[in-house]
Design a protein around this motif. Structure first.
Motif, mmCIF file in Angstrom:
data_model
loop_
_atom_site.group_PDB
_atom_site.id
_atom_site.type_symbol
_atom_site.label_atom_id
_atom_site.label_comp_id
_atom_site.label_asym_id
_atom_site.label_seq_id
_atom_site.Cartn_x
_atom_site.Cartn_y
_atom_site.Cartn_z
ATOM 1 N N ARG A 13 2.310 1.722 -3.336
ATOM 2 C CA ARG A 13 1.031 2.311 -4.549
ATOM 3 C C ARG A 13 0.825 3.745 -4.272
ATOM 4 O O ARG A 13 0.974 4.690 -4.974
ATOM 5 C CB ARG A 13 -0.108 1.412 -4.354
ATOM 6 N N ARG A 56 5.487 -14.765 -7.931
ATOM 7 C CA ARG A 56 4.123 -14.227 -8.541
ATOM 8 C C ARG A 56 4.217 -12.839 -9.218
ATOM 9 O O ARG A 56 5.427 -12.543 -9.493
ATOM 10 C CB ARG A 56 3.184 -14.078 -7.249
ATOM 11 N N GLU A 57 3.386 -12.081 -9.147
ATOM 12 C CA GLU A 57 3.359 -10.725 -10.047
ATOM 13 C C GLU A 57 4.080 -9.774 -9.541
ATOM 14 O O GLU A 57 4.920 -8.840 -10.437
ATOM 15 C CB GLU A 57 1.891 -10.200 -10.374
ATOM 16 N N SER A 58 4.451 -9.710 -8.338
ATOM 17 C CA SER A 58 5.208 -8.456 -7.336
ATOM 18 C C SER A 58 6.757 -8.705 -7.770
ATOM 19 O O SER A 58 7.329 -7.431 -7.532
ATOM 20 C CB SER A 58 4.927 -8.642 -6.195
ATOM 21 N N PHE A 108 -3.775 -13.566 -3.319
ATOM 22 C CA PHE A 108 -5.129 -12.487 -3.532
ATOM 23 C C PHE A 108 -4.507 -11.059 -3.305
ATOM 24 O O PHE A 108 -5.555 -10.209 -3.395
ATOM 25 C CB PHE A 108 -5.987 -12.927 -2.487
ATOM 26 N N ALA A 109 -3.344 -10.734 -2.840
ATOM 27 C CA ALA A 109 -2.655 -9.389 -2.799
ATOM 28 C C ALA A 109 -2.582 -8.617 -4.209
ATOM 29 O O ALA A 109 -2.898 -9.481 -5.475
ATOM 30 C CB ALA A 109 -1.354 -9.536 -2.053
ATOM 31 N N SER A 110 -2.761 -7.535 -4.286
ATOM 32 C CA SER A 110 -2.561 -6.795 -5.435
ATOM 33 C C SER A 110 -1.309 -5.759 -5.696
ATOM 34 O O SER A 110 -1.638 -4.620 -4.973
ATOM 35 C CB SER A 110 -4.103 -5.848 -5.838
ATOM 36 N N PRO A 111 -0.603 -6.116 -6.434
ATOM 37 C CA PRO A 111 -0.242 -7.422 -7.429
ATOM 38 C C PRO A 111 -0.256 -8.717 -6.179
ATOM 39 O O PRO A 111 0.187 -8.437 -5.136
ATOM 40 C CB PRO A 111 0.816 -7.246 -8.315
ATOM 41 N N SER A 112 -0.360 -9.845 -6.755
ATOM 42 C CA SER A 112 0.063 -11.169 -5.805
ATOM 43 C C SER A 112 1.480 -11.221 -5.610
ATOM 44 O O SER A 112 2.283 -10.693 -6.357
ATOM 45 C CB SER A 112 -0.266 -12.309 -6.793
ATOM 46 N N ARG A 121 0.909 -1.132 -0.092
ATOM 47 C CA ARG A 121 0.067 -0.173 -0.081
ATOM 48 C C ARG A 121 0.750 1.249 -0.193
ATOM 49 O O ARG A 121 0.580 2.192 -0.832
ATOM 50 C CB ARG A 121 -1.034 0.027 1.226
#
Length: 335
Positions: free
Chosen positions: A263, A332-334, A286-290, A260
């Motif tokens: 971002r 993952r995506e991060s 499930f985080a954004s991004p994962s 957070r």
């Protein structure tokens, strides 16, 4: 009245053997039975009632730390996930041995340790996660209560423990980030009060050294195991080191707050800055991004913990074991 452990010490047998003798079990040698009965009589333990008394089932207490009002909700969720997975492993392994397991909150007090020693039905303890108070552990040792810690060591106190190979995990994520071209890598560690934080710090520095990258203490800070603390520490770290292209977090919960903060500064993940966590909790996907995170098998940790405890029942060791569960990196995506 003397405790079962005192009788075991005097008779030079295991606590399990004393329990079997006092319960009238036939699965005891004549020599052991005689030694236990003699020790019980010398200590003033009445054995007249043992044939008519109901048998006491062997059981293991799995102790978790009592939550306080200061525990942040995300931390409770993460700690709960660790405890739940380890508990599944402990329970299944003990069940196969015909041993009952009970989950119980612990105040980690000296008096509580003495209560466990007086309870003839408690054969041993498993200490989960935050139940690592040094005074409590030393009291358990002085009372000769078999126990194993799951989740961390307690050095310099030598105890039986099963934990993730946290140093290996940090080196794995550092290797991954460096291979992706990251060079200015920050590190937000857990609190200095935890034994695993020291190992993670050493692994971070070692990784920088082996890849000929400079160590900058400005890129390093510590955080409590909460998303709020992770948010604040990440914001502070980015303020003093705006050139960072990656941050390694010592725990997923800390990383959730860090995502957070990143971002809100308008930085893109992972384009501008890569992020990794540790623990691979369910929420990481499930985080954004994962969230890329270091994984270790918590259920297997529980199985190994239970098996080690069972070894201590019948054959106590003078030399404690430190067992490390291997880690793997879930990308993952991060990053």
């Amino acid at each position: 009245m003397p405790t079962v452990r005192e009788i075991a010490q005097r008779a030079h047998v295991s606590i399990a053997t004393v329990s079997r003798v006092l319960n009238g079990s036939p699965r005891v040698s004549d020599d052991a039975r005689l030694a236990v009965m003699r020790a019980a009589q010398e200590l003033g333990y009445s054995t007249d009632h043992r044939r008519s008394a109901p048998q006491v089932s062997r059981s293991v207490l799995v102790l978790t730390r009592e939550q306080t009002s200061d525990d942040a909700l995300p931390h409770q969720q993460a700690a709960g996930e660790f405890e739940r997975r380890v508990w599944v492993g402990v329970h299944s392994a003990l069940e196969q041995q015909g041993i009952a397991a009970r989950l119980q909150k612990s105040s980690v007090s000296i008096e509580e340790a003495k209560q466990h020693a007086r309870d003839i039905g408690v054969s041993g303890l498993v200490l989960l996660g935050g139940v690592r108070d040094a005074a409590f552990v030393k009291e358990l040792q002085s009372l000769s209560i078999p126990f194993v810690i799951a989740g961390a060591h307690l050095r310099p106190i030598e105890v039986n423990c099963v934990m993730a190979d946290v140093g290996q995990g940090i080196q794995q994520v550092m290797q991954h980030l460096i291979e992706r071209g990251r060079r200015a890598i920050g590190f937000i560690n857990g609190p200095n009060t935890t034994t695993t934080s020291a190992e993670k710090y050493e692994a971070y520095r070692l990784s920088l050294c082996t890849h000929d990258l400079p160590f900058d203490p400005q890129r390093l800070t510590t955080s409590e195991f909460s998303a709020e603390s992770g948010y604040q520490r990440t914001d502070q770290l980015l303020e003093q080191c705006p050139d960072l292209d990656a941050i390694v977090f010592a725990d997923d919960v800390i990383a959730f707050g860090g995502l957070r903060a990143i971002r809100e500064r308008g930085l893109r993940i992972p384009d501008d800055i890569a992020v990794s966590g540790f623990g691979d909790y369910e929420l990481a996907g499930f985080a954004s991004p994962s969230l890329t995170s270091v994984h270790f098998d918590m259920t297997m940790m529980g199985v190994i913990t239970a098996r080690r405890l069972c070894m201590l029942f019948d054959d106590p060791d003078d030399y404690p074991w430190l067992i490390r569960v291997p880690t793997s990196l879930v990308i993952r995506e991060s990053t």
